[in-house]
Design a protein around this motif. Structure first.
Motif, PDB file in Angstrom:
ATOM      1  N   GLY A  27       0.798  -1.214   0.000  1.00 51.63           N
ATOM      2  CA  GLY A  27       0.000   0.000   0.000  1.00 51.63           C
ATOM      3  C   GLY A  27       0.833   1.268   0.000  1.00 51.63           C
ATOM      4  O   GLY A  27       1.798   1.391   0.756  1.00 51.63           O
ATOM      5  N   LEU A  29       0.796   4.518   1.339  1.00 53.56           N
ATOM      6  CA  LEU A  29       0.059   5.220   2.393  1.00 53.56           C
ATOM      7  C   LEU A  29       0.015   6.728   2.190  1.00 53.56           C
ATOM      8  O   LEU A  29      -0.687   7.431   2.919  1.00 53.56           O
ATOM      9  N   GLU A  33      -7.027   5.940   0.815  1.00 55.70           N
ATOM     10  CA  GLU A  33      -7.522   4.562   0.732  1.00 55.70           C
ATOM     11  C   GLU A  33      -8.901   4.557   0.098  1.00 55.70           C
ATOM     12  O   GLU A  33      -9.776   5.327   0.480  1.00 55.70           O
ATOM     13  N   GLY A  37      -8.890  -0.640  -1.321  1.00 59.71           N
ATOM     14  CA  GLY A  37      -7.631  -0.542  -0.600  1.00 59.71           C
ATOM     15  C   GLY A  37      -6.786   0.603  -1.108  1.00 59.71           C
ATOM     16  O   GLY A  37      -7.273   1.526  -1.774  1.00 59.71           O
ATOM     17  N   TYR A  38      -5.500   0.549  -0.795  1.00 58.70           N
ATOM     18  CA  TYR A  38      -4.570   1.580  -1.246  1.00 58.70           C
ATOM     19  C   TYR A  38      -4.038   1.239  -2.636  1.00 58.70           C
ATOM     20  O   TYR A  38      -3.988   0.074  -3.032  1.00 58.70           O
ATOM     21  N   SER A  75      -3.923  -2.597   6.873  1.00 59.67           N
ATOM     22  CA  SER A  75      -3.141  -2.039   5.764  1.00 59.67           C
ATOM     23  C   SER A  75      -2.650  -0.625   6.065  1.00 59.67           C
ATOM     24  O   SER A  75      -1.596  -0.225   5.575  1.00 59.67           O
ATOM     25  N   ALA A  76      -3.386   0.120   6.892  1.00 61.23           N
ATOM     26  CA  ALA A  76      -2.964   1.482   7.226  1.00 61.23           C
ATOM     27  C   ALA A  76      -1.718   1.498   8.103  1.00 61.23           C
ATOM     28  O   ALA A  76      -0.971   2.478   8.112  1.00 61.23           O
ATOM     29  N   ASN A  82      -1.769  -5.029   2.224  1.00 60.95           N
ATOM     30  CA  ASN A  82      -2.705  -4.408   1.289  1.00 60.95           C
ATOM     31  C   ASN A  82      -2.974  -5.339   0.112  1.00 60.95           C
ATOM     32  O   ASN A  82      -2.059  -5.846  -0.540  1.00 60.95           O
ATOM     33  N   SER A 168      -8.354  -4.515   5.684  1.00 63.83           N
ATOM     34  CA  SER A 168      -8.982  -3.353   6.305  1.00 63.83           C
ATOM     35  C   SER A 168     -10.418  -3.720   6.672  1.00 63.83           C
ATOM     36  O   SER A 168     -11.370  -3.371   5.963  1.00 63.83           O
TER      37      SER A 168
END
Length: 210
Positions: A27, A29, A33, A37-38, A75-76, A82, A168
């Motif tokens: 991902g 960041l 998002e 997802g990212y 995922s964050a 991710n 997520s």
């Protein structure tokens, strides 16, 4: 000629499949998002640290109203998961601690108790209740989107690790959804059958207004 043609076709199929494979989508960041997802980091910027998370070794801060802490590796926080359909988290429950009724709209959950005793359960969409005290080594699954809870059922601290079928999974805690916002009290009273004094008290405790 008859042998050459099938071999040629097979080689095209294999080369096309190989080219279409994407091993991972770490991902990015720095980007927002979205529902899927990212967006992916450029492969040249991916490092081994994207696939390692070291935040679950320390206990979370349980000095709060629910005497519990959840440390996520979603995922964050852990960009390597991710797009992979998995994530994990750490759950700390002090004596008397509770994770109130809540849902994860984006994924199912598996909980494994590694210390203490936890009473956990969920409610099906048909309002059937499934709950049980769990001890060290026990595992329980909570289907996606269903209301569920965890309560420290022992006299000492309890610790569990949870995994999710989503990078997520999302979180909505029922108590905060009802009493931790600015939904007018009269609407909460009509939809919950609670009286005005109870609603105002709960809004005061959980930070709601209105």
């Amino acid at each position: 000629m008859k042998m050459i043609l099938p071999i040629f076709v097979l080689s095209l199929l294999f080369s096309s499949s190989y080219a279409a494979v994407q091993d991972f989508c770490v991902g990015d960041l720095s980007a927002p998002e979205g529902p899927a997802g990212y967006s992916c980091k450029k492969p040249a910027k991916v490092t081994v640290d994207d696939f390692v998370f070291s935040g679950l070794g320390a206990a979370g801060n349980t000095s709060n109203i629910i005497k519990a802490a959840v440390t996520p590796a979603f995922s964050a926080q852990f960009p390597g998961v991710n797009g992979l359909g998995v994530s994990v988290a750490r759950l700390d429950l002090a004596p008397g601690g509770v994770v109130p009724m809540h849902t994860h709209p984006g994924g199912s959950e598996v909980l494994i108790v590694v210390q203490g005793s936890i009473c956990a359960g969920f409610i099906s969409s048909a309002n059937a209740v499934y709950f049980k005290p769990l001890k060290k080594g026990d595992i329980m699954v909570f289907p996606q989107g269903l209301l569920h809870f965890q309560i420290n059922a022992g006299g000492g601290p309890a610790l569990a690790f949870v995994s999710f079928s989503s990078p997520s999974p999302g979180l909505q805690i029922l108590d905060y959804a009802l009493f931790g916002n600015n939904l007018p009290s009269e609407l909460v009273e009509k939809t919950t059958f609670l009286d005005d004094a109870q609603v105002k008290k709960l809004k005061g405790v959980l930070g709601g207004t209105g």
